[in-house]
Design an enzyme around this catalytic site. Sequence first.
Site, mmCIF file in Angstrom:
data_model
loop_
_atom_site.group_PDB
_atom_site.id
_atom_site.type_symbol
_atom_site.label_atom_id
_atom_site.label_comp_id
_atom_site.label_asym_id
_atom_site.label_seq_id
_atom_site.Cartn_x
_atom_site.Cartn_y
_atom_site.Cartn_z
ATOM 1 N N ARG A 1 -1.944 -0.687 -8.784
ATOM 2 C CA ARG A 1 -3.032 -0.461 -8.468
ATOM 3 C C ARG A 1 -3.029 1.048 -7.965
ATOM 4 N NH1 ARG A 1 -3.860 -0.694 -1.683
ATOM 5 N NH2 ARG A 1 -4.606 -3.042 -2.715
ATOM 6 N N ASP B 134 1.385 -1.380 0.083
ATOM 7 C CA ASP B 134 0.010 0.591 0.060
ATOM 8 C C ASP B 134 0.970 1.049 0.207
ATOM 9 O OD1 ASP B 134 -1.926 -1.129 -0.206
ATOM 10 O OD2 ASP B 134 -2.810 -0.931 2.112
#
Length: 304
Positions: free
Chosen positions: A180, A130
Site C-alpha cells: 500500500r 501499517d
Amino acid sequence: MLKSLVYALSDNRTITGFLSRRGMSSGFARRFVAGETLEDAVRCVRELNGKGIPCSLNFLGEHVKDRRMAAAVVDSYLAALDGIQEQKLDSNLSVKPSQLGLDIDFDFCLANLQTVMERAARYGLFVRIDMEGSEYTERTLELHRKIRERFPLVGTVIQSMLRRSAGDIRDLNAMKSRVRLVKGAYKEPPAVAFQKKSEVDEWFQRLSEMLLRDGVFPALATQDPAMIDHAVRFADRNRIPKESYEFQMILGVRRDLQESLKKEGYGVRVYVPFGKQWLPYFMRRLAERPANILFVLRNLIAER
Ligand code: FDA
C-alpha cells in the site's frame, strides 16, 4: 505550519483531554472513526459493503508499552477477524506494529503478529502491516519479511515522503509482496524525509508507477485527485487492467471521489478504524487538512 501546530496541540493535555471527552458525544470523531466497539465497526463495514465498497478494519491504538496490554490488543484483533468471518464481511485487517509490542521487544511483537496471522490464515483473510514513524520502518519491514516466510497473505505500507522508499519498493516488488503506497502521516526530519509537499507528491507518482508496472495488486492510498489521475493515466497508457490494482481511502473522506471511481470500474477500499484509542489517529487527520479543524469547531459550536 498548520501540521506543526496540530502536532504541538497533540502534546497538550488540556486540548487532547477535551477532544477525547467530547469527540464521540458531539459526533466529530465519528466522521473518521466507526465508533469505540467492534459492533460499531461491523455496522460501518456492513453499510459500506452494501454500497459495494470493501474495507480494511483497524483496531485503534499505538505505542503499547506493556505486555498485558499487547496481549489484549491481540485478542481484539482475533475478535475482529472472527467478526469479519462470522458476519461474512468483505474486509481485511490492518495492524500497527507498535500496538502489538514492537516498542517492548521485536520477537514478542513477531509472536503476537503470528497469532493474528494464524487466525487470518484460517479464514483466508489478508493482513496489512501499517507503517508508523521512520524509527519503525526498518523493523516493520523485517517483521513483514519474517511473517511472509509462513503467511503469504500479508503486505505492508510504503510512504512516499521517505527518501529510502524507492529501494524498499524494489525489494517488495521482487518479493511479490502487496504494497500500500501512502504519502506518510508522521512528522519526519529532513535527513530521512522530503519536507516539501511537491517532492512528496512527485515521489508518490514515481512510486505508483513502479508499483503499477512491477508490483502485485498494489493499493494506492490517497484522497488526492492529482495522484489518482496520474495513476489512472499511467495504467491506461501501459494497458494495466483496472482489476490489477486498487485505490484506498480513509473513512469519512472524499466519499464523492470513492463513488465516482467505483462507477468508472476502479476498486476502492475504505480503511475503517474503531476503538477507544482514537485520538492520535484523529489528530493526524486534523493535521492533514485545515477544513477538518473547522469541521470540529462547527460541531462543537452547534452542540452549545
Ligand atoms: P494530501 O494530504 O496531500 O492532500 C491532497 C488533497 O487530497 C487535498 O488537497 C484534498 O483535495 C484531498 N484530501 C486529502 N485529505 C483530505 C481530507 N481529510 N478530506 C478531504 N479531502 C482530502 N499513513 C502512514 O504514514 N502509514 C499508514 O499505514 C497509512 N495508512 C493509510 C491507509 C489509507 C487507506 C489511507 C487513505 C491513508 C493512510 N495513511 C497512512 C495516511 C497517508 O499517509 C496520508 O497522510 C493521507 O492519506 C493524506 O494524504 P493524501 O494522499 O490524501 O493527500
